[in-house]
Design an enzyme around this catalytic site. Structure first.
Site, PDB file in Angstrom:
ATOM      1  N   CYS A 116       0.774  -1.228  -0.061  1.00 49.28           N
ATOM      2  CA  CYS A 116      -0.093   0.074  -0.081  1.00 49.28           C
ATOM      3  C   CYS A 116       0.877   1.234  -0.008  1.00 49.28           C
ATOM      4  O   CYS A 116       0.112   2.257  -0.168  1.00 49.28           O
ATOM      5  CB  CYS A 116      -0.946   0.025   1.475  1.00 49.28           C
ATOM      6  N   HIS A 256      -2.966   6.742   3.771  1.00 52.38           N
ATOM      7  CA  HIS A 256      -3.428   5.548   3.252  1.00 52.38           C
ATOM      8  C   HIS A 256      -4.913   5.372   3.713  1.00 52.38           C
ATOM      9  O   HIS A 256      -5.098   5.238   5.058  1.00 52.38           O
ATOM     10  CB  HIS A 256      -2.396   4.520   3.447  1.00 52.38           C
ATOM     11  N   ASN A 286      -9.983  -0.370   1.339  1.00 51.57           N
ATOM     12  CA  ASN A 286      -8.518  -0.207   1.163  1.00 51.57           C
ATOM     13  C   ASN A 286      -8.177  -0.630  -0.259  1.00 51.57           C
ATOM     14  O   ASN A 286      -8.161  -1.914  -0.638  1.00 51.57           O
ATOM     15  CB  ASN A 286      -8.037  -1.178   2.090  1.00 51.57           C
TER      16      ASN A 286
END
Ligand code: ACO
Length: 337
Positions: A116, A256, A286
């Site tokens: 990520c 994030h 996500n």
């Protein structure tokens, strides 16, 4: 060649699949509830890629929008870096597939794997080529189709992720603007906490690896959570310090988008009110390497970020990795270069 060239984002674009999967939809797939998911993660819905599409398709669409936003044509692009944990296939790279799709015939192309944190890793990597005088315009893309590697019988993971892509065009920008500082980090010892165990050289695909569900995301959620809470604030503060700034100077934090509780704890660590923090995890879940550019684009085009604002990007992910960058926002390319 000047080592002090200012390099920044001169255009940004995103693409998310049309199909929306709500928490209610998930209630009929695994034993979960809308209440649990919203409470523990902040996620309400996520996007799911169409069966006839792959990561390079999402990435190409986002790239085209970023090019339009920047007023740059595909043949002006010197390099494409795609950050992804869900490439179309091991090779060719997804970046090469994007290069062909958007007809960026003069561009070199490669993929980068940093979970990520991938978009910030790619942005920092790309900016070095411009600073060094090797390239003028670079496309960096974070793109994922995580739904294709989720175990849809595992409620611990399948409720968390979504699909999408975000792209940015990097170029030399007005002195004083652009990427002021960054911090990249890794702790490979934590690699086991978040992995896709099979399909690589360690565990090549066999009928047995498929039967053991080893081609799906395996995650120790609690451990990753603790790591994330610690590292997000730390990484942001280190990059700010390297830029000669402090948390008080931040106009907008782009964290994030993994879990609202992780985002809130980062904001708390930086003593930032939530109205200075971009949150869209509720809409997309996500999206791994795509999450930061998707959030950044929404903040920029939604008016949350203005010319001259100090913007901090910060992410963590599989590896384990982390990455942060401080940007003084100014979207114009330096036309003198
Ligand atoms: N629905 C209902 N119950 C659930 C669900 C679900 N979807 N998932 C887990 N539970 C249950 C668990 O089984 C457990 O039950 P038990 O106590 O009977 O065993 C209970 O809920 C609590 O589980 P915890 O794991 O303690 O829940 P927690 O509050 O830690 O939240 C979560 C779990 C959301 C996964 C959290 O740990 C988290 O967000 N971790 C970080 C994950 C992350 O960000 N990963 C991405 C990394 S980035 C990248 O590179 C992809």
């Amino acid at each position: 060649m000047s080592e002090n060239k200012a390099v920044g984002i001169i255009g940004i674009g995103t693409y998310v699949p049309e199909k929306i999967m709500t928490n209610k939809d998930l209630e009929s797939i695994v034993e979960t509830s809308d209440e649990w998911i919203v409470d523990r993660t902040g996620i309400r819905e996520r996007r799911i890629i169409a069966p006839d599409m792959a990561t390079s398709d999402l990435a190409s669409r986002a790239a085209q929008k970023a090019l339009e936003d920047a007023g740059v044509t595909a043949d002006e692009i010197d390099l494409i870096i795609v950050a992804t944990a869900t490439p179309d296939m091991s090779f060719p790279s997804t970046a090469c597939l994007v290069q062909a799709n958007i007809k960026a015939t003069h561009a070199a192309a490669f993929d980068l794997a940093a979970g990520c944190s991938g978009f910030v890793y790619a942005m920092v990597t790309g900016s070095q080529f411009i600073k060094a005088g090797l390239y003028k315009k670079i496309l960096v893309i974070g793109a994922e189709s995580l739904s294709t590697i989720l175990d849809w019988t595992d409620r611990n993971t399948c409720v968390l992720f979504g699909d999408g892509a975000g792209a940015a065009v990097l170029a030399e920008t007005t002195p004083g603007y652009g990427i002021l500082a960054s911090q990249l980090g890794a702790d490979g010892i934590g690699g086991d906490l978040l992995k896709l165990p099979a399909g690589g050289s360690r565990n090549p695909a066999t009928a047995e690896t498929v039967a053991q569900r080893m081609h799906f995301v395996h995650m120790s959620g609690n451990e990753v959570f603790k790591f994330a809470v610690k590292i997000m604030g730390e990484a942001a503060i280190k990059a700010l310090k390297a830029a000669g700034l402090s948390a008080a100077d931040v106009d907008c934090l782009i964290p994030h988008q993994a879990n609202i509780r992780i985002i809130q704890s980062a904001a708390k660590r930086l003593k930032l009110p939530m109205d200075k923090v971009m949150v869209n995890v509720n809409k997309y879940g996500n999206t791994s390497a795509a999450s930061i550019p998707i959030a950044l684009e929404e903040a920029v085009h939604g008016g949350k970020i203005k010319q001259g604002d100090i913007v901090v990007l910060v992410g963590f992910g599989a590896g384990l990795t982390w990455a942060s960058a401080v940007i003084k926002w100014g979207k114009e390319a330096n036309t003198n270069c």
